[in-house]
Scaffold this motif. Structure first.
Motif, PDB file in Angstrom:
ATOM      1  N   CYS A 240      -2.129   3.701  -8.636  1.00  0.00           N
ATOM      2  CA  CYS A 240      -2.350   2.270  -8.392  1.00  0.00           C
ATOM      3  C   CYS A 240      -3.383   2.078  -7.288  1.00  0.00           C
ATOM      4  O   CYS A 240      -3.676   2.987  -6.514  1.00  0.00           O
ATOM      5  CB  CYS A 240      -1.034   1.599  -8.020  1.00  0.00           C
ATOM      6  N   ARG A 241      -3.932   0.882  -7.204  1.00  0.00           N
ATOM      7  CA  ARG A 241      -4.972   0.602  -6.204  1.00  0.00           C
ATOM      8  C   ARG A 241      -4.452   0.781  -4.785  1.00  0.00           C
ATOM      9  O   ARG A 241      -5.177   1.247  -3.899  1.00  0.00           O
ATOM     10  CB  ARG A 241      -5.495  -0.818  -6.403  1.00  0.00           C
TER      11      ARG A 241
ATOM     12  N   CYS B 246       0.630   8.854  -6.001  1.00  0.00           N
ATOM     13  CA  CYS B 246       1.203   7.704  -6.700  1.00  0.00           C
ATOM     14  C   CYS B 246       2.069   8.216  -7.856  1.00  0.00           C
ATOM     15  O   CYS B 246       1.689   9.168  -8.549  1.00  0.00           O
ATOM     16  CB  CYS B 246       0.099   6.804  -7.251  1.00  0.00           C
TER      17      CYS B 246
ATOM     18  N   GLU C 200       2.763   6.447 -10.426  1.00  0.00           N
ATOM     19  CA  GLU C 200       2.262   5.769 -11.624  1.00  0.00           C
ATOM     20  C   GLU C 200       3.353   5.022 -12.395  1.00  0.00           C
ATOM     21  O   GLU C 200       3.318   4.922 -13.610  1.00  0.00           O
ATOM     22  CB  GLU C 200       1.552   6.763 -12.554  1.00  0.00           C
TER      23      GLU C 200
ATOM     24  N   ARG D 166       5.405   1.981 -13.924  1.00  0.00           N
ATOM     25  CA  ARG D 166       4.985   0.732 -14.567  1.00  0.00           C
ATOM     26  C   ARG D 166       6.145  -0.261 -14.568  1.00  0.00           C
ATOM     27  O   ARG D 166       7.285   0.151 -14.739  1.00  0.00           O
ATOM     28  CB  ARG D 166       4.547   0.998 -16.014  1.00  0.00           C
TER      29      ARG D 166
ATOM     30  N   GLY E 210       4.890  -1.561 -11.773  1.00  0.00           N
ATOM     31  CA  GLY E 210       4.462  -1.357 -10.402  1.00  0.00           C
ATOM     32  C   GLY E 210       4.878   0.011  -9.909  1.00  0.00           C
ATOM     33  O   GLY E 210       5.860   0.593 -10.364  1.00  0.00           O
ATOM     34  N   CYS E 211       4.116   0.532  -8.973  1.00  0.00           N
ATOM     35  CA  CYS E 211       4.397   1.857  -8.417  1.00  0.00           C
ATOM     36  C   CYS E 211       5.683   1.829  -7.605  1.00  0.00           C
ATOM     37  O   CYS E 211       5.847   0.998  -6.709  1.00  0.00           O
ATOM     38  CB  CYS E 211       3.217   2.286  -7.561  1.00  0.00           C
TER      39      CYS E 211
ATOM     40  N   CYS F 144       2.403  -3.488  -4.582  1.00  0.00           N
ATOM     41  CA  CYS F 144       1.580  -2.691  -5.496  1.00  0.00           C
ATOM     42  C   CYS F 144       0.537  -3.604  -6.140  1.00  0.00           C
ATOM     43  O   CYS F 144       0.869  -4.619  -6.743  1.00  0.00           O
ATOM     44  CB  CYS F 144       2.456  -2.029  -6.570  1.00  0.00           C
TER      45      CYS F 144
ATOM     46  N   GLY G  25      -1.431  -2.884  -8.625  1.00  0.00           N
ATOM     47  CA  GLY G  25      -1.703  -2.594 -10.025  1.00  0.00           C
ATOM     48  C   GLY G  25      -2.676  -1.446 -10.215  1.00  0.00           C
ATOM     49  O   GLY G  25      -3.025  -0.723  -9.266  1.00  0.00           O
ATOM     50  N   TYR G  26      -3.166  -1.290 -11.442  1.00  0.00           N
ATOM     51  CA  TYR G  26      -3.954  -0.118 -11.818  1.00  0.00           C
ATOM     52  C   TYR G  26      -5.337  -0.521 -12.323  1.00  0.00           C
ATOM     53  O   TYR G  26      -5.539  -1.630 -12.827  1.00  0.00           O
ATOM     54  CB  TYR G  26      -3.234   0.669 -12.924  1.00  0.00           C
TER      55      TYR G  26
END
Length: 572
Positions: free
Chosen positions: A48-49, A58, A60, A62, A64-65, A75, A77-78
């Motif tokens: 995620c950013r 991370c 990863e 979904r 949210g992390c 979070c 997002g990606y």
């Protein structure tokens, strides 16, 4: 309880730990570690950013992390899905590493609660049982609808208030799963003694804080709720009712100028308000006369909310909250009429062959006023049912297990409440013998829902879930087949919910059924209304020894004009 990392040294330690792990991965040529290195960089690049900004691994998750959530970050997002780049040539070197900067992050309301500092506890036992409550007991206390009341709100308050914290520790030491059987092993006895010790401290500190007027409304309501849970575990009904009524008075005193019975009220946490509504209904159902009504209760109970009901509910939570509102107002209204319930079975109005269609007038209300109000109540229930039907239909079409189960639970509650209202409002010719279809549907629905319960359901709950609907079937109606099945379900799925113990209820109703059906032909579908028997004065219950002396007054089928006193003793 704080919901973000506010300690700079802790954040720095986390960053340092990640830095060391990454350097070790890059420096170690071992194949196994090289594979771990590859996974690390893949996650870092495709993470995620927020994790990429912080330059940490991370998971990863979904949507949210989970790492961001665990450490109190929002979070962001990606980016686009990760595409592997070409391998580096032999002469290529790693780019220069810049110093890491830990960004200042504002606390997130949605973040998970961190564990409280160990310094809050006097000994390892307190810390251990608090942790047990946080990880296990809180989930057991959840109702049939998802809520973060027990695993967020209660824990937040317990960190800053010692009385609530000691009560939480006491619940953790009890372990609600043990409610079915008496304490036997030395380990269980030791835990039980420690729970009582902590609970006594909680009561003393709560009294002290109240005398010093140092507690806010939220803390006092949470304290009452935790105390209710402790008393419900021991089936100490008078103490549990006292706490429920205390919650009612606190809310009435603090927000007198605001209508707390509207689901949009934000004065109190919605989760806490929903729990209070459930407890208030329990108190009113358990005691037909309820607590002494305030002027605001009387005013609210006389006002119709039909115009506030939408044509279609947007969520099951909205439908459930609105339904609680209708039920509370209806129960309050019943108490304002000063009619005993059911009105046609009281000493003043009962007649074996001449039952009135409507109750007589009294000093509080005329028959005409009462009937007009009754019709408005049924109109509200009908309007609610019409707004709920699209949600129920949608849940059945989508067939998502959890959402469908919750929709069916709401339907079960509606059916039970509607049937209970019928016995209160109409003569037996209109209600007692005329609700077979709804009774059969309700019993089938309860049976289906109980069969879906998994091993994690201990049968213990502060909320009323299945017991009250089963009581409505087996106590308020005398449809023999439905009552028999309801009693069987009470035995097959032992539960303790709120103010009721399912096994005690089952044994009491089984005894009543034997009395009423004595000498009755098998082909009779219903027990006649004028042979109905209920527990009377003289019934005594000892929740510690689990012994109950039951007293009932029977009208024998052979001589219905006479009354015979019956007694028995049951254990559970």
């Amino acid at each position: 309880m704080d919901t973000a990392l506010e300690n700079p040294s802790l954040a720095a330690a986390i960053a340092q730990e990640n830095e060391i792990e990454e350097i070790n991965l890059l420096a170690n040529p071992d194949p196994a570690r090289a594979d771990k290195k590859k996974r690390f960089h893949n996650k870092s690049k495709n993470g995620c950013r927020t994790c990429k900004t912080r330059r940490v691994k991370c998971d990863e998750g979904r949507p949210g992390c989970q790492r961001c959530s665990a450490f109190g970050f929002d979070c962001d997002g990606y980016d686009e899905p990760f595409q592997p780049k070409a391998k580096m040539s032999h002469g290529q070197v790693f780019p220069h590493r810049r110093a890491r900067v830990i960004p200042q992050v504002q606390p997130s309301a949605a973040a998970l609660c961190r564990s409280p500092q160990k310094s809050l506890f006097k000994n390892d036992q307190e810390h251990r049982y608090f942790s047990l409550f946080s990880t296990k007991t809180a989930n057991q206390l959840q109702g049939l609808f998802p809520t973060d009341l027990w695993d967020r709100l209660v824990l937040q308050v317990s960190e800053r208030d010692s009385s609530v914290r000691h009560a939480v520790i006491a619940l953790g030491a009890l372990d609600p799963q043990t409610w079915k059987s008496p304490t036997k092993s030395w380990k269980d006895i030791s835990r039980r003694k420690f729970a009582y010790h902590e609970y006594s401290i909680a009561i003393l500190e709560m009294k002290k804080a109240i005398s010093q007027k140092s507690l806010d409304l939220r803390t006092r309501l949470i304290g009452c709720l935790v105390f209710v849970a402790f008393e419900v575990y021991h089936r100490n009904t008078p103490s549990a009712v006292a706490q429920i009524e205390r919650m009612s008075l606190l809310i009435e005193e603090q927000i007198r100028e605001q209508n707390i019975y509207t689901p949009t009220s934000t004065t109190i946490d919605n989760e806490l308000l929903e729990s209070f509504r459930d407890l208030e209904i329990q108190n009113l159902v358990n005691n037909s006369f309820g607590r002494a009504l305030t002027e605001r209760d009387l005013l609210d109970s006389r006002q119709s909310i039909k115009h506030k009901l939408p044509q279609e509910f947007v969520s099951l939570h909205q439908a459930r909250a609105m339904f609680h509102v209708i039920v509370i107002r209806q129960l309050h209204w019943q108490n304002t009429c000063k009619h005993e319930w059911p009105w046609w079975a009281t000493a003043e109005t009962i007649g074996l062959f001449n039952v009135q269609n409507d109750p007589p007038s009294n000093d509080i209300t005329t028959t005409e006023e009462w009937c007009a109000e009754r019709d408005r109540r049924f109109e509200e229930y009908t309007a609610w049912s019409n707004a709920f039907q699209p949600l129920l239909l949608k849940a059945r079409i989508l067939n998502e297990p959890h959402e469908l189960r919750r929709a069916e639970i709401v339907r079960m509650t509606y059916l039970a409440t509607y049937l209970a209202l019928m016995t209160r409002m109409y003569s037996p010719w209109e209600s007692w013998y005329g609700q077979t279809t709804r009774l059969v549907e309700l019993v089938a629905l309860i049976k289906h829902l109980l069969a879906q319960t998994d091993e994690s359901d201990s049968g213990f709950s502060v909320e009323m879930n299945f017991l009250v609907p089963l009581i409505v079937v087996a106590k308020m109606f005398r449809h023999r087949a439905s009552r028999k099945e309801a009693i069987r379900l009470l035995f097959a799925y032992p539960r303790r919910e709120g103010l009721w113990d399912g096994v005690l209820v089952a044994k009491s109703l089984q005894w009543i059924a034997e009395i009423e059906e004595e000498g009755m032909p098998d082909e009779e579908e219903y027990v006649s209304y004028f042979l109905a028997t209920d527990l009377g004065r003289g019934t005594e219950i000892d929740p510690v020894k689990r012994v109950a002396k039951l007293v009932a007054f029977q009208r024998p089928i052979q001589a219905p004009m006479t009354i015979v006193r019956k007694e028995t003793v049951v254990t559970w």
